[in-house]
Structures are given as structure tokens and as C-alpha cells.
Design a protein around this motif. Sequence first.
Motif, PDB file in Angstrom:
ATOM      1  N   VAL A 163      -4.350 -10.964-124.970  1.00  0.00           N
ATOM      2  CA  VAL A 163      -5.241 -11.900-124.277  1.00  0.00           C
ATOM      3  C   VAL A 163      -5.902 -12.845-125.279  1.00  0.00           C
ATOM      4  O   VAL A 163      -5.968 -14.066-125.060  1.00  0.00           O
ATOM      5  CB  VAL A 163      -6.300 -11.139-123.461  1.00  0.00           C
ATOM      6  N   ARG A 192      -4.641  -9.637-118.644  1.00  0.00           N
ATOM      7  CA  ARG A 192      -5.972  -9.018-118.501  1.00  0.00           C
ATOM      8  C   ARG A 192      -6.084  -8.228-117.218  1.00  0.00           C
ATOM      9  O   ARG A 192      -6.666  -7.130-117.185  1.00  0.00           O
ATOM     10  CB  ARG A 192      -7.048 -10.122-118.549  1.00  0.00           C
ATOM     11  N   ALA A 238      -2.843 -15.211-120.047  1.00  0.00           N
ATOM     12  CA  ALA A 238      -4.008 -14.385-120.397  1.00  0.00           C
ATOM     13  C   ALA A 238      -4.565 -13.676-119.176  1.00  0.00           C
ATOM     14  O   ALA A 238      -4.913 -12.480-119.232  1.00  0.00           O
ATOM     15  CB  ALA A 238      -5.081 -15.252-121.048  1.00  0.00           C
ATOM     16  N   ARG A 272      -3.705  -4.855-125.242  1.00  0.00           N
ATOM     17  CA  ARG A 272      -4.072  -5.832-124.219  1.00  0.00           C
ATOM     18  C   ARG A 272      -5.032  -6.865-124.784  1.00  0.00           C
ATOM     19  O   ARG A 272      -4.895  -8.065-124.537  1.00  0.00           O
ATOM     20  CB  ARG A 272      -4.702  -5.126-123.012  1.00  0.00           C
TER      21      ARG A 272
END
Length: 462
Positions: free
Chosen positions: A94, A197, A193, A90
Motif C-alpha cells: 500500500v 488495503r 492501494a 500489506r
Amino acid sequence: MEATVSDERPSAEGPATFREVFAQREFRAVFAAGSLSWVGDYLAKAAVTLLVYQETKSVALSAAAFAVSYLPWLAGGPLLAALAERYPYRRVMVACDVIRMALMLLMAIPSLPVQVLLALLFLTTLANPPSQAAKSALMPQILAGDRLVLGLSLNASVGQAAQVIGYLMGASIAALDPVTALLINAGTFAVSAVLVRLGVEDRPPALSVAHRTHLLRETSQGFQIVFGTPVLRAIAVLVFSAMLFSIVPEGLAAGWADDKAGGDLDAGMAQAVIMAANPVGFILGGLLVGRAFGPARRLTLMRPLAVLAPLTLVPALFDPPALVVALLAAACGFAVAGMLPTANGLFVQALPDAFRARAFGVMATGVQVIQGLAVLVTGVLAERFEIPSVVGIWSAAGVLLMLVAALRWPSQQSVDAAMAAANAANATPGPEGSPPAGRPHPATDPVPGQPGENGRRRHAVS
């Protein structure tokens, strides 16, 4: 905590449904984020190409702007993809989105020198390999069983659709204002992003700090696991062979369309139809085959579809009109998309978890290089011979290549043993970042009692 998904199916033959796949919150986030990023990427590519041409009136520099986006994969795709193993997936996704957003905003500054534009574009595309590798490695942790195969088909199909939509939007918007197109792309990365997130769980990295070695060594282990494992090597050959010929109609479309000028379509429209045909066929093949056939049937169809893909282009020898050429290219895309998710599913099921991102880097780089070489070689041949003859003979050679790959396919016992070795490595891992015990030849030691295929697939190739 890693999310788990039940893999129970109503029937051993029953394919997963779109509803089941989109019921997974994390998949929805990754799917939406990826779709936005892809559209933005192609939109920006069209915009930068036009912007460079407007500034320089140079076709060569405009083509260079288009080609820059491929350089990171060719120059260091596996190395950049290996970075994704060192950090939570992750966080990698991002961070790459934020970096690309910032660089796109810089590119939107008016009156930048062309050299600066090209440098910023190159830096932007450096984020693609780690981002895509992290996404590919994350997918098997989000979806299981046949849901994964269908999810990956959806991702591949939306990537093809994004190419068409992005180019059309990019050309239209860039014709009015290329800077606006770049700002839109920056916005797509920002939204992507945020989606990742908020929508994806945080998981530990595949390689902990204690088990990291040297980035070059970790990258070389990606090559070792792909080409040193018989089952993975066989899948790589199948995928690379498919890329070797399926790109050719698209790559030669401009010259082919010019030869057809004066027929039912003008040269520009003929080129557009030929170039769009393969992505459209790919979309249809990925979605229809994934839904119409269950896991076991798709496995049975995989090798026939692999042979059929180049076979659909052999009639180019008869110099058909542009619309027929487009239909042949669409049929080729359909066949490739029909076999690819199953091949990819086998690939990851025989791949230990700690190697997903690195193996993706190897495969993605191979695809880029092979596609480029195929277009280059056939383009050179087309300078000396008629394009229909080049495409037809090249595709006939592809049929022979695919027949050899299909005939040399590993036995079911070898496939089962490779999957058992990967499962054992995942369950009782040794030092992370090193090939599990018994690699790179896990298929030489069959494991009694390992269940057969029957749809238990995972995938991280495409």
C-alpha cells in the motif's frame, strides 16, 4: 490471522482450476491490483519516453527515460527488496502504491524540466523492488499447493499482457496528451492501494524488530540462501539461463526488422510483430501448460522445456522471414512459461519463509542484469556479424547450457531434503533474519519420510 487453503486435490495428477484460484478473496485483490499497476507502469513508460522526446527532440534522452526504470533493480534491487521483510507485506504494498501515485501526479505538472522528470521517474521506480518482493512473498500465504503454481502462472501471464496493452495504450494516449497518460497511471496506483488495503489480511512482518540486524547484512543473507543452497542454486541457474537467450529476439527486433524491410511487412510492423511474439507465447504457455498437465507431469516436463526454449531459436541461422522469426520467438516464450512456474514453485518450497522477499530481490535483480547483458552482448556481436547468425549460434550455446543445467539437476533426495529443512525452519524458527541451522547446505542431510514432489509447490521467484 493467516488465511489457510486446503491443498486436497481430487487427484494427485489433477491440476488446480481457475475457479479454485479466483475463489480466494485475497488473490482476487492482489491479482486485480497487480494488473492495474502493471498496465499503468507500461503506459507511463511509453508516455514519459514520448514526453521527454517532445521536450528535447533527443533520441538519447528519450532512451534514457526508458532505461531509468531498470536502474533501481541494477543499483540496489536486493537491498530495496530486503526492506519488505521488515514490515507487514500489506503495508509495504500500500505504501509503495501511494508513493508512486503521488510522484506520478508530480510528473504530470506541465512544463517540468527534463532532469526533474527523469529524477521523479527514478524515485517512482525505487518503489518497485519492495512492492514486488512483498507481493511475491505474500502469494504462498494466500494460495497453497497447485493453486499457487496456477496463480503464479496467471500473474506472470497478465504481466506479459499488461506489457503489450500498456505500451499500446501509452503510445496512443501519449500521442494525444502524455500528461493524461501519467494521470491515468496515478489513478491505477490509487485503485491498487485501495484493493490491497481492503482485500488483503494484515500479517506480521517476516522480521520482527527484535531480530533485525543491519540491512546490508540481511541483504547478503539473501544472496547466501540462494547461491549457498544447492537446490536453490540449481533453480537460479535454470531461470537465469532461460533469461539469457529468450530476450534476444525482442532486444534485436529493431535491427532484425530493418534487415527484413521490403518483404511482406514493413520495418515498423515487423519490429512490432517480433517484439510482441515472445510475450504472446509466454501468455499461452503459462496458461495452457498450467491447465493441461497435472503437477507431477509439469515437473517431468520442466527440464525438457528448459532445453527446448533455446532450441526453438536455433533455426534463426537459416535467416527466415519476419513472421517465422516471430513464430520462433513465440515458441521460445511458450517453452519458458511452461517450465518457469514449476521451477519457481520448487524454489519457494525449499526456501524458509523469512527469506522470501530477500530471495526475490536476488532473483529479480539477476534476471534484469542477465537480460540486459544478453541484449548488450548480442547487440555488439550483431554490429560485426549477421543478426540471424548471432541469434542462431547464441541459442545453440543456450541449448548446451541448458543441457548441462538439466544433467546437473539435484537428485530427488536432495530436493526433498531441502524442502524438509525449509519446513523445519518454518515450524521451529531460530533467530529471524539468520540462516536456519544447517544452511546453506540443507540438501546434504536427507530427511527420512519427507514426501515427494507430487505438486506441493510454492513460488516467489517471478
